[in-house]
Structures are given as C-alpha cells and as structure tokens.
Scaffold this active site. Structure first.
Site, PDB file in Angstrom:
ATOM      1  N   GLN A  29       0.816  -1.214   0.000  1.00 33.23           N
ATOM      2  CA  GLN A  29       0.000   0.000   0.000  1.00 33.23           C
ATOM      3  C   GLN A  29       0.850   1.266   0.000  1.00 33.23           C
ATOM      4  OE1 GLN A  29      -1.501  -1.209   4.041  1.00 33.23           O
ATOM      5  NE2 GLN A  29      -1.464   0.997   4.413  1.00 33.23           N
ATOM      6  N   CYS A  58      -5.072   0.078   3.985  1.00 36.17           N
ATOM      7  CA  CYS A  58      -4.916  -1.325   4.389  1.00 36.17           C
ATOM      8  C   CYS A  58      -6.223  -2.102   4.308  1.00 36.17           C
ATOM      9  CB  CYS A  58      -4.345  -1.396   5.797  1.00 36.17           C
ATOM     10  SG  CYS A  58      -5.342  -0.534   7.037  1.00 36.17           S
ATOM     11  N   HIS A 111      -5.337  -0.955  11.899  1.00 41.01           N
ATOM     12  CA  HIS A 111      -4.811  -1.591  10.691  1.00 41.01           C
ATOM     13  C   HIS A 111      -5.631  -2.834  10.369  1.00 41.01           C
ATOM     14  CE1 HIS A 111      -1.849  -2.296   7.611  1.00 41.01           C
ATOM     15  NE2 HIS A 111      -1.385  -3.406   8.143  1.00 41.01           N
ATOM     16  N   ASN A 143       0.173  -9.246   5.251  1.00 41.34           N
ATOM     17  CA  ASN A 143       0.153  -7.790   5.402  1.00 41.34           C
ATOM     18  C   ASN A 143       0.182  -7.150   4.012  1.00 41.34           C
ATOM     19  OD1 ASN A 143       0.122  -5.298   6.608  1.00 41.34           O
ATOM     20  ND2 ASN A 143       2.019  -5.557   7.741  1.00 41.34           N
TER      21      ASN A 143
END
Length: 451
Positions: free
Chosen positions: A70, A76, A371, A393
């Site tokens: 990102q 996110c 997040h 992630n």
C-alpha cells in the site's frame, strides 16, 4: 493568624528532589537509562525468545500469493479486502499469482466519501459550526481508512478489475497531498452550503440540487490524481498450464460476478469489545461512518473472544482467508514481522507497571483498531488450541518473511478487535441475533475507528 495552607496541586522542587533520589537509589536505573538513550527502548526491552517461539510454520495454511504494498497510503482495509478476493480469482482461473486494482476502488472510495460528506453536511445544517459532530465530519472526510462494510458497498456498486487495467499512480501510493487538496475543496463546499442555509434561507432541497456541480469538481480532481476509471476492459491471461484466455469488453461488475463468485453478504463483522457499554450478543452500527450513501451500513456483532476465534479458525481450516482489524501499533517487531505480547518487556526496562485490561485500553483511549490485514494460516498446538497465526500484510516484501507476519495467540486475544467470517460459522443463537436492530454508536466511539 491563619495557618498556611499547603498547595499540593503543583509540582514542587522538594518533589523533584525526592524523585531524583529515588531514581538514583537503584544502580540498575542508570544502566538502563544509558542503554535506552543509546539504543532505544525497543532494542533494550526486546525478548529474544519471542522471535524463536514465533516461527513461520503452521498446521493449517492457505496457499500464499506475492505480498501487496500500500506504500505511503492508509488503504490497508481495501488491500486486505482485495487480498481476500484475489485468491478466489486465482483459483477460478488456475493462476499462479494475481492482484486486483486497488487504485480503481481508491478512486470510487474518495468520490463516494465526498458525496457522503456533502450529504452529512446537509443532514446537520441546524447544528452549530462548533458542534462536536460537525467538527468531526470536517476533520478528515476523505481519509484513506475504511471498514469492511465500506469495502462491500464499493464492490457491490462498482465491481473490481485486474490491477493492470488501472494500476497505481503517484498519488494513489502517496495520498497525502491529494487528500489535503480534495479536503480543502470539500470544506469550501461545506462552508458555501451552510452559509446559504443559515444566512440566505436556502432550503436543503435546493442545496442538494447544487451537489452535482460540486461533485463534478471532485471527480475532475480525482481523475487528475488517479486517472479516469475504465468502464470496460479486456481480461487476458495465461494460466498455470500455459493456456491463453481472453474475455473482451467486460465491465468491472461483470468481472466480479464471473471471476470472483463470492457473495460478500454471506459474511459478518464480529468484534470483541469487552466494555460495559457493549453487551455480547448485541449488534452495533456507527453514526456517520461510511462511504457509499445508500450503501451497506457498518454493522458489528459483539461476541466473546472464544466465539470470534473459533469462527476464524473454522474459516481458515476450510481454506478461506479472514479479513481482520487490529491495533498493529502494539508489541510489533516490524522487521521480523512478529506480533506478540511477549515481544517487549517494557515494565522491566522502565521499572513501571502497565496493566490496563482490554476494556480499559478501549475506554481510556490507549488502543483501537489501526490496521487491517488477512489471516492466512493457524498453528494448532498439541492441546488442540491455536498458538500462532499467519498474517498477510500489505507493506511490501521487506518486513517479516517475504511480507508475511506471524501473530501469537496471546496477541490475538489482546489486540484483535474485528474479524469478517461467514455467518454459517456462528452458533444458531448468534445467527438469530444478527436480526436485531443495531445500537448506534457515536462516531468517536473506539469501535468507530477506521483501519
């Protein structure tokens, strides 16, 4: 003669001297002070055993794809949402790797948030400018953050497309200047609407008639920053067997229906917020939290951690990833990609106690969702319980193991706030509870935070 009244409200020199003496009374304090000054608190407080215990092997693991990035943006939640969908496309098309366009949804998220703000301003015309709600609306109206239900609303309305059709731009990956300028324009629009209502007596209906012209300017700005979203495109690819495929002139909505084939409305957001004002088994929404006006409202079911964890485990064991929201700022070693409550022993390093419960962390502003990521695996120990979780992630390949993180089960208990799972994994009584009218939380409630 009146007695002198002692003022214990101020910091006194005597107090400072006592504190200094107390600090110097323990020789270990000086050793730690020098070490922390030179190396930083995390280097001194780190527990090396945590890195050994949090190995990247799992008893149940979903096939991994190349990690996404990102970059310098706060998208996110969107990356995590698209990461849960891209595996379905890869499986359906027999692809080794695949990525959906984040920039495409970024455009429509910003545009819809602009409309959402203008509608919210029209809804609050009778509120004073300095009211908490108006100031909250104006604070950060098109920020990068979002929620699962906001992601669902975008996909419902606009569909998805491969990344190559609308790739990243400078400002999708570095969103600060774009957000600042579009926000400035929206605040100007809000000022015009409120002044016309309060000073000229223009009706809300007449003000709403002005909205298309205002949104046209926002569309123009976003097109300059992000590019113009394609309406149709050709989907061409070669699968793992080297067979070439072509699907021409399709819309993003058609692509979603044909290649993703997941019904996002089969899922529900479970939260674990063990605070007194949020009973377990109750549903919640958040006022003025959304992006698509008329889209899906933010909707949560608050459940005990055991229930949330069991549904998460079942979904992973059935080879389906899990979108989740957490407080990634806590006990993270970003270099090794480890999330573990044992990662840092701040209490010993600083000689203080830190014992807030999870409920107190929420109530007193010490933690909230910051997040969103995706769970791709779980390790079930010999006792039948999970002890660590595999995390996908969206920070690129450098942190962790090729961008993948590992989360301890203790960290899951403490800083996991939301997971998105199939409703079928809930006990029957909780599936029934989904039919309740949700309790509306204030926008500034901790559960109103955006990932």
């Amino acid at each position: 003669m009146t007695a002198e009244v002692k003022d214990n409200r101020a910091v006194t020199q005597d107090m400072i001297e006592r504190f200094t003496d107390d600090f110097r009374s323990n020789p270990q304090h000086k050793v730690l002070m020098n070490a922390i000054k030179q190396n930083g608190i995390n280097a001194v407080a780190m527990d090396q055993d945590a890195e050994v215990n949090m190995q990247q092997t799992f008893s149940h693991e979903i096939k991994s794809d190349k990690i996404t990035d990102q970059k310098q943006s706060g998208r996110c939640w969107m990356f995590a949402g698209l990461n849960t969908l891209r595996h379905e496309v890869a499986n359906n098309c027999n692809l080794k790797s695949f990525e959906l366009s984040e920039n495409y949804l970024t455009f429509w998220d910003k545009f819809e948030k602009a409309n959402y703000l203008l509608e919210s301003i029209l809804d609050t015309l009778d509120e004073p400018l300095d009211s908490r709600i108006v100031q909250w609306l104006l604070m950060d109206p098109i920020q990068d953050g979002g929620q699962w239900d906001m992601f669902t609303s975008l996909v419902d309305k606009y569909g998805v497309m491969p990344k190559y059709v609308m790739p990243e731009t400078y400002h999708s990956s570095r969103s600060g200047a774009m957000n600042e300028l579009v926000t400035q324009k929206l605040r100007e629009d809000a000022a015009k609407l409120r002044k016309q209502y309060q000073e000229e007596g223009v009706s809300p209906e007449s003000l709403r008639d002005q909205k298309p012209a205002l949104l046209n300017e926002i569309f123009r700005m976003l097109a300059h920053f992000l590019g113009e979203p394609p309406k149709r495109f050709d989907f061409e690819y070669r699968d793992k067997d080297e067979t070439f495929h072509r699907d021409t002139n399709i819309t993003p909505q058609e692509f979603y229906q044909k290649y993703v084939t997941i019904n996002l409305h089969d899922y529900v957001s479970l939260i674990n917020a063990p605070t007194e004002d949020k009973p377990f088994g109750r549903t919640f929404t958040v006022k003025y939290l959304g992006n698509v006006s008329g889209g899906q409202d933010v909707f949560y079911l608050n459940v005990p951690m055991e229930t949330l964890k069991e549904a998460t485990k079942q979904q992973i064991e059935n080879n389906e990833p899990v979108w989740f929201g957490c407080d990634v700022t806590k006990m993270l070693n970003s270099k090794s990609g480890i999330l573990d409550t044992a990662m840092y022993d701040y209490e010993s390093a600083l000689d203080v106690s830190m014992n807030l419960t999870k409920a107190e962390q929420l109530d007193y502003g010490n933690s909230q969702m910051t997040h969103a990521m995706v769970l791709q695996g779980v390790n079930i120990a010999e006792d039948g319980n999970p002890n660590r979780w595999k995390v996908e992630n969206s920070w690129g390949e450098k942190p962790g193991k090729d961008g993948y993180f590992v989360m301890s089960d203790d960290w899951f208990n403490e800083f996991m706030y939301q997971v998105v799972v199939r409703k079928d994994y809930l006990p029957e009584e909780l599936q029934t509870a989904l039919n309740q009218e949700p309790i509306a939380l204030e926008p500034w409630d901790p559960m109103g935070s955006l990932a």
